[in-house]
Design a protein around this motif. Sequence first.
Motif, PDB file in Angstrom:
ATOM      1  N   ALA A  17       6.993   8.932  -6.031  1.00  0.00           N
ATOM      2  CA  ALA A  17       6.409   8.651  -4.640  1.00  0.00           C
ATOM      3  C   ALA A  17       7.033   9.631  -3.767  1.00  0.00           C
ATOM      4  O   ALA A  17       6.237  10.192  -2.819  1.00  0.00           O
ATOM      5  CB  ALA A  17       6.568   7.396  -4.409  1.00  0.00           C
ATOM      6  N   LEU A  18       8.172   9.916  -3.932  1.00  0.00           N
ATOM      7  CA  LEU A  18       8.804  11.053  -2.911  1.00  0.00           C
ATOM      8  C   LEU A  18       8.203  12.428  -3.091  1.00  0.00           C
ATOM      9  O   LEU A  18       7.691  13.039  -1.959  1.00  0.00           O
ATOM     10  CB  LEU A  18      10.412  11.218  -2.939  1.00  0.00           C
ATOM     11  CG  LEU A  18      11.264   9.838  -2.677  1.00  0.00           C
ATOM     12  CD1 LEU A  18      12.515  10.085  -3.392  1.00  0.00           C
ATOM     13  CD2 LEU A  18      11.047   9.888  -1.215  1.00  0.00           C
ATOM     14  N   ALA A  19       8.202  12.890  -4.106  1.00  0.00           N
ATOM     15  CA  ALA A  19       7.423  14.145  -4.532  1.00  0.00           C
ATOM     16  C   ALA A  19       6.151  14.035  -3.945  1.00  0.00           C
ATOM     17  O   ALA A  19       5.405  14.978  -3.357  1.00  0.00           O
ATOM     18  CB  ALA A  19       7.577  14.535  -5.902  1.00  0.00           C
ATOM     19  N   LEU A  20       5.006  12.998  -4.260  1.00  0.00           N
ATOM     20  CA  LEU A  20       3.827  13.050  -4.114  1.00  0.00           C
ATOM     21  C   LEU A  20       3.630  12.888  -2.467  1.00  0.00           C
ATOM     22  O   LEU A  20       2.628  13.368  -1.823  1.00  0.00           O
ATOM     23  CB  LEU A  20       3.111  11.657  -4.707  1.00  0.00           C
ATOM     24  CG  LEU A  20       2.991  11.509  -5.825  1.00  0.00           C
ATOM     25  CD1 LEU A  20       2.758  10.224  -6.644  1.00  0.00           C
ATOM     26  CD2 LEU A  20       1.659  12.535  -6.554  1.00  0.00           C
ATOM     27  N   ASN A  21       4.507  12.033  -1.652  1.00  0.00           N
ATOM     28  CA  ASN A  21       4.276  12.193  -0.559  1.00  0.00           C
ATOM     29  C   ASN A  21       4.986  13.651   0.281  1.00  0.00           C
ATOM     30  O   ASN A  21       3.920  13.743   1.145  1.00  0.00           O
ATOM     31  CB  ASN A  21       4.999  10.930   0.287  1.00  0.00           C
ATOM     32  CG  ASN A  21       5.052  10.954   1.781  1.00  0.00           C
ATOM     33  OD1 ASN A  21       4.315  10.455   2.571  1.00  0.00           O
ATOM     34  ND2 ASN A  21       6.444  11.266   2.440  1.00  0.00           N
ATOM     35  N   ALA A  45      -4.416  16.121   0.301  1.00  0.00           N
ATOM     36  CA  ALA A  45      -3.161  15.521   0.971  1.00  0.00           C
ATOM     37  C   ALA A  45      -3.351  14.057   0.914  1.00  0.00           C
ATOM     38  O   ALA A  45      -2.487  13.387   0.652  1.00  0.00           O
ATOM     39  CB  ALA A  45      -2.933  16.266   2.234  1.00  0.00           C
ATOM     40  N   VAL A  46      -4.483  13.648   1.185  1.00  0.00           N
ATOM     41  CA  VAL A  46      -5.041  12.127   1.324  1.00  0.00           C
ATOM     42  C   VAL A  46      -4.712  11.671   0.084  1.00  0.00           C
ATOM     43  O   VAL A  46      -4.166  10.433  -0.341  1.00  0.00           O
ATOM     44  CB  VAL A  46      -6.299  11.903   1.908  1.00  0.00           C
ATOM     45  CG1 VAL A  46      -6.768  10.552   1.571  1.00  0.00           C
ATOM     46  CG2 VAL A  46      -6.293  12.285   3.375  1.00  0.00           C
ATOM     47  N   ARG A  64      -1.559   7.879  -3.677  1.00  0.00           N
ATOM     48  CA  ARG A  64      -0.629   7.942  -4.883  1.00  0.00           C
ATOM     49  C   ARG A  64       0.615   7.400  -4.596  1.00  0.00           C
ATOM     50  O   ARG A  64       1.126   6.336  -5.199  1.00  0.00           O
ATOM     51  CB  ARG A  64      -0.802   9.025  -5.654  1.00  0.00           C
ATOM     52  CG  ARG A  64      -2.028   9.294  -6.452  1.00  0.00           C
ATOM     53  CD  ARG A  64      -2.340  10.715  -7.255  1.00  0.00           C
ATOM     54  NE  ARG A  64      -1.137  10.811  -8.162  1.00  0.00           N
ATOM     55  CZ  ARG A  64      -0.717  11.851  -8.694  1.00  0.00           C
ATOM     56  NH1 ARG A  64      -1.297  13.222  -8.579  1.00  0.00           N
ATOM     57  NH2 ARG A  64       0.097  11.990  -9.673  1.00  0.00           N
ATOM     58  N   ALA A  65       1.298   7.884  -3.541  1.00  0.00           N
ATOM     59  CA  ALA A  65       2.501   7.518  -3.202  1.00  0.00           C
ATOM     60  C   ALA A  65       2.596   6.011  -2.762  1.00  0.00           C
ATOM     61  O   ALA A  65       3.462   5.313  -3.059  1.00  0.00           O
ATOM     62  CB  ALA A  65       3.218   8.515  -2.076  1.00  0.00           C
ATOM     63  N   LEU A  66       1.679   5.694  -1.877  1.00  0.00           N
ATOM     64  CA  LEU A  66       1.522   4.252  -1.294  1.00  0.00           C
ATOM     65  C   LEU A  66       1.116   3.320  -2.456  1.00  0.00           C
ATOM     66  O   LEU A  66       1.282   2.076  -2.234  1.00  0.00           O
ATOM     67  CB  LEU A  66       0.389   4.314   0.085  1.00  0.00           C
ATOM     68  CG  LEU A  66       0.887   4.661   1.125  1.00  0.00           C
ATOM     69  CD1 LEU A  66      -0.330   5.150   1.972  1.00  0.00           C
ATOM     70  CD2 LEU A  66       1.849   3.754   1.611  1.00  0.00           C
ATOM     71  N   ALA A  67       0.594   3.674  -3.430  1.00  0.00           N
ATOM     72  CA  ALA A  67       0.354   2.966  -4.566  1.00  0.00           C
ATOM     73  C   ALA A  67       1.466   2.458  -5.197  1.00  0.00           C
ATOM     74  O   ALA A  67       1.729   1.401  -5.823  1.00  0.00           O
ATOM     75  CB  ALA A  67      -0.814   3.616  -5.669  1.00  0.00           C
ATOM     76  N   VAL A  68       2.514   3.198  -5.247  1.00  0.00           N
ATOM     77  CA  VAL A  68       3.794   3.031  -5.916  1.00  0.00           C
ATOM     78  C   VAL A  68       4.730   2.017  -4.859  1.00  0.00           C
ATOM     79  O   VAL A  68       5.363   1.223  -5.073  1.00  0.00           O
ATOM     80  CB  VAL A  68       4.640   4.253  -5.981  1.00  0.00           C
ATOM     81  CG1 VAL A  68       6.022   3.783  -6.749  1.00  0.00           C
ATOM     82  CG2 VAL A  68       3.825   5.306  -7.411  1.00  0.00           C
ATOM     83  N   ASP A  69       4.507   2.688  -3.588  1.00  0.00           N
ATOM     84  CA  ASP A  69       5.388   1.781  -2.534  1.00  0.00           C
ATOM     85  C   ASP A  69       4.426   1.821  -1.177  1.00  0.00           C
ATOM     86  O   ASP A  69       4.417   2.334  -0.210  1.00  0.00           O
ATOM     87  CB  ASP A  69       6.691   2.753  -2.067  1.00  0.00           C
ATOM     88  CG  ASP A  69       7.732   2.050  -1.282  1.00  0.00           C
ATOM     89  OD1 ASP A  69       7.460   0.833  -0.631  1.00  0.00           O
ATOM     90  OD2 ASP A  69       8.483   2.810  -0.942  1.00  0.00           O
ATOM     91  N   PRO A  70       3.735   0.524  -1.320  1.00  0.00           N
ATOM     92  CA  PRO A  70       2.686   0.206  -0.563  1.00  0.00           C
ATOM     93  C   PRO A  70       3.143   0.003   1.080  1.00  0.00           C
ATOM     94  O   PRO A  70       2.117   0.250   1.926  1.00  0.00           O
ATOM     95  CB  PRO A  70       1.964  -0.799  -0.843  1.00  0.00           C
ATOM     96  CG  PRO A  70       2.376  -1.299  -2.062  1.00  0.00           C
ATOM     97  CD  PRO A  70       3.699  -0.670  -2.528  1.00  0.00           C
ATOM     98  N   SER A  72       2.268   9.540   6.758  1.00  0.00           N
ATOM     99  CA  SER A  72       1.943  10.806   6.151  1.00  0.00           C
ATOM    100  C   SER A  72       0.557  10.536   5.925  1.00  0.00           C
ATOM    101  O   SER A  72      -0.483  11.536   6.211  1.00  0.00           O
ATOM    102  CB  SER A  72       2.633  11.234   4.864  1.00  0.00           C
ATOM    103  OG  SER A  72       3.915  11.527   4.828  1.00  0.00           O
ATOM    104  N   LEU A  73      -0.077   9.187   5.498  1.00  0.00           N
ATOM    105  CA  LEU A  73      -1.544   9.029   5.362  1.00  0.00           C
ATOM    106  C   LEU A  73      -2.286   9.197   6.686  1.00  0.00           C
ATOM    107  O   LEU A  73      -3.389   9.838   6.937  1.00  0.00           O
ATOM    108  CB  LEU A  73      -1.718   7.705   4.737  1.00  0.00           C
ATOM    109  CG  LEU A  73      -3.150   7.470   4.319  1.00  0.00           C
ATOM    110  CD1 LEU A  73      -3.958   8.713   3.317  1.00  0.00           C
ATOM    111  CD2 LEU A  73      -3.452   6.102   3.705  1.00  0.00           C
TER     112      LEU A  73
END
Length: 171
Positions: free
Chosen positions: A51-55, A71-72, A77-83, A91-92
């Motif tokens: 999630a860190l790298a995705l974000n 980017a979205v 995908r990062a938020l799917a891991v840590d909503p 970021s979103l």
Amino acid sequence: DAAVAVLERARARLGGDALLLELASIQERAGRFAEAERALRELIAREPTNALALNYLGYMLADRGERLDEAVALVERALAVDPDNGAYLDSLGWAFFRQGRLEEAVTYLRRAAVQMVTDSVVQDHYGDALFRRGDVAGAVAAWERALAGDLRDVDAEAVRRKIDRARRGRR
């Protein structure tokens, strides 16, 4: 440049991906965006749910106004891991803002701003979105929180100018 060289040597000696995120961060701060992107993509290829790298990659693209759809998708995908991660929500929201999707931007940026009251960048982003949507009073309040916050990675004088312009335009 020296920090990048040290991290690259350490990574070569230690192997693995432990330093890739740090290397990407240093490269990005040095303005070496293509290299930072490569490092982040390498890390994501090896760890698709990092999630860190995705974000980080999603935010970097959004902040630069590049490949906003990607980017979205990365930040989602990062938020799917840590909503409920405030940084990822910011970021979103910022990516949506850069796309001109103001209602979605405000929704996510509001959630981030509530969680991260002292984060000046988050408050600045929220203020920008509110202002563009026409909520001058809300924008000024968010920008004032930005000035009262940690002031990390934010140009305080630029925020003051936004407040002044908003107040003048309101009169």
